[in-house]
Design an enzyme around this catalytic site. Structure first.
Site, PDB file in Angstrom:
ATOM      1  N   HIS A   1       0.846  -1.194   0.000  1.00  0.00           N
ATOM      2  CA  HIS A   1       0.000   0.000   0.000  1.00  0.00           C
ATOM      3  C   HIS A   1       0.876   1.236   0.000  1.00  0.00           C
ATOM      4  O   HIS A   1       1.959   1.245   0.588  1.00  0.00           O
ATOM      5  CB  HIS A   1      -0.924   0.002   1.225  1.00  0.00           C
ATOM      6  CG  HIS A   1      -2.033   1.009   1.143  1.00  0.00           C
ATOM      7  ND1 HIS A   1      -1.865   2.315   1.527  1.00  0.00           N
ATOM      8  CD2 HIS A   1      -3.314   0.892   0.711  1.00  0.00           C
ATOM      9  CE1 HIS A   1      -3.009   2.966   1.349  1.00  0.00           C
ATOM     10  NE2 HIS A   1      -3.894   2.127   0.851  1.00  0.00           N
TER      11      HIS A   1
ATOM     12  N   ASP B   1      -7.907  -3.971  -0.881  1.00  0.00           N
ATOM     13  CA  ASP B   1      -8.401  -4.178  -2.243  1.00  0.00           C
ATOM     14  C   ASP B   1      -8.401  -5.659  -2.612  1.00  0.00           C
ATOM     15  O   ASP B   1      -9.278  -6.128  -3.338  1.00  0.00           O
ATOM     16  CB  ASP B   1      -7.540  -3.397  -3.243  1.00  0.00           C
ATOM     17  CG  ASP B   1      -7.608  -1.902  -3.007  1.00  0.00           C
ATOM     18  OD1 ASP B   1      -8.730  -1.377  -2.917  1.00  0.00           O
ATOM     19  OD2 ASP B   1      -6.555  -1.253  -2.901  1.00  0.00           O
TER      20      ASP B   1
END
Length: 444
Positions: free
Chosen positions: A321, A379
């Site tokens: 991330h 995600d």
């Protein structure tokens, strides 16, 4: 970083903390105020930098720039912390529902029983949309991407709800806030139904926020549809985990659009457009695309090898991330929900999901991924969960937008009330041509 010896001469507070900028071309020194928040890194206040020095800062992507002061969301990516108004995302996801989190983001505190009842009632009874919006949908092609429809319809809301567009009226701001939170599930579900060629399903006031959305998305008039409570809870948790995430690209877009005085519907439409990008809200859609490319569990080692190869541009989507250099705290929560949904639906021998689960297992144990802290992120798990629930990949970013709407509005409201609020106007490092003389067409 130090207290400047020039404080006495400059008349600045003796207890102030400053950094000293030295311009070696002129040997001039400039004292820049250091500001501290309640948590997180200190910031150097450069508001007067250009006026005092004639210089701008250069920070592509604004990755080292604090664009605003906010009390809403705190992130510490090194440790893996996400808090809304001081409450950890883990506790909110476990003990609250999305309506609790919406109220918290909008008003600063968790609601008591009476406040929550009134808030839920108002959101519920604003969930219908103007009937003429149905004709607006019919202007889109049936194969239009649902995000294109969402951006268009939300942007058009200001043409239907004139009583909620005066940003200087606190009551109109409150109305717009509640209307957007209430109507977004209806708008999203209608975008989905339109893509399928199915009739729109109206909201039901007897269902919870998440259950109502699932009912509008998956029910048809021909038969009764009962919302699975496990799926409703998973949907609610996905909404909570995506509700706000500090000054990301779409939130910054909403703030900078709002800084011009644009109405809230236009600002949220701008946020939706920004979210659509594959590097932002489209990342969970990219996860499913990756899993389809891998194809089966047998091919995972091949793609793991490619991801480790410095000379191969290939990378695994859904791992690591931009902010979190540790485990994404949202992913830890959603991982549990993902496996609950798979168990509830009894999904077995589904190649895509089998591949995802095996990839997750390998990545969590592989020294390369662990050392580089390339953990599965939110995600990765949201893509798997939404796929299992029956949503096509084209709807993934729509659901992200639905959930993030309340965060966008909370940030917009905060910006509007900022006493020193000014229109956003970034500057640039110009590297184009210097002044040139115009050449007539016949002499070029």
């Amino acid at each position: 970083m130090s207290k400047s010896p020039a404080e006495a001469k400059s008349g600045k507070p003796a207890n102030g903390e400053y950094v000293t900028l030295i311009d070696h071309s002129t040997e001039k020194q400039y004292d820049l105020l250091v500001r501290s928040g309640t948590e997180g890194p200190k910031v150097i206040d450069i508001q007067s930098l250009y006026k005092d020095t004639g210089y701008f800062t250069y920070d592509p992507g604004y990755t080292s720039t604090g664009s605003c002061e906010s009390t809403i969301t705190f992130i510490d990516g090194e440790i893996g912390i996400l808090r809304h108004r001081g409450y950890s995302i883990e506790e909110l996801a476990e003990h609250s529902d999305y309506m609790d989190v919406c109220y918290l983001l909008l008003y600063g505190e968790l609601p008591n029983a009476s406040q929550k009842s009134d808030f839920v009632h108002e959101i519920t009874y604003h969930s219908m949309v103007h009937e003429q919006l149905l004709y607006f949908y019919r202007g889109f092609r049936r194969d239009a991407h649902p995000m294109a429809i969402m951006a268009g319809v939300v942007g058009a809301l200001s043409a239907f709800y004139h009583e909620s567009t005066d940003i200087n009226d606190p009551e109109q701001r409150r109305m717009a806030t509640h209307q957007l939170v209430a109507k977004m599930p209806t708008i999203a579900a209608m975008a989905y139904k339109y893509s399928l060629g199915q009739p729109f399903v109206y909201p039901r006031n007897d269902l919870s926020y998440a259950a109502n959305f699932l009912h509008m998305a998956f029910s048809v008039p021909a038969e009764e549809y009962n919302v699975n409570p496990v799926l409703a809870r998973a949907m609610d948790r996905i909404f909570i985990l995506h509700a706000d995430h500090e000054q990301n690209a779409s939130t910054s877009t909403v703030r900078i659009a709002g800084s011009s005085g644009a109405n809230p519907f236009a600002c949220i439409a701008a946020g939706i457009a920004s979210l659509w990008g594959p590097a932002h809200g489209g990342a969970n859609e990219a996860v499913l695309t990756m899993l389809r490319e891998i194809g089966s569990k047998d091919r995972i080692p091949e793609f793991i090898k490619r991801a480790k190869d410095k000379n191969d541009p290939y990378r695994l989507m859904g791992f690591g991330h931009r902010v979190y250099k540790n485990y994404d705290p949202r992913a830890a929560v959603l991982r549990e929900s993902t496996h609950e949904v798979l168990a509830e639906l009894g999904i077995k021998n589904e190649p895509l999901l089998d591949t995802a689960i095996e990839l997750e297992r390998i990545a969590l144990q592989d020294d390369y991924f662990v050392e580089k802290k390339l953990f599965p992120n939110v995600d990765f798990y949201s893509g798997i969960t939404l796929q299992a629930m029956g949503f096509p990949t084209s709807m993934f970013t729509v659901l992200f937008a639905l959930a993030r709407t309340v965060g966008w509005i909370a940030q917009w409201k905060e910006m509007i009330k900022e006493p020193n609020q000014r229109i956003g106007r970034p500057r640039q490092l110009y590297s184009g041509s210097q002044e040139r003389t115009f050449v007539p067409l016949d002499k070029r």
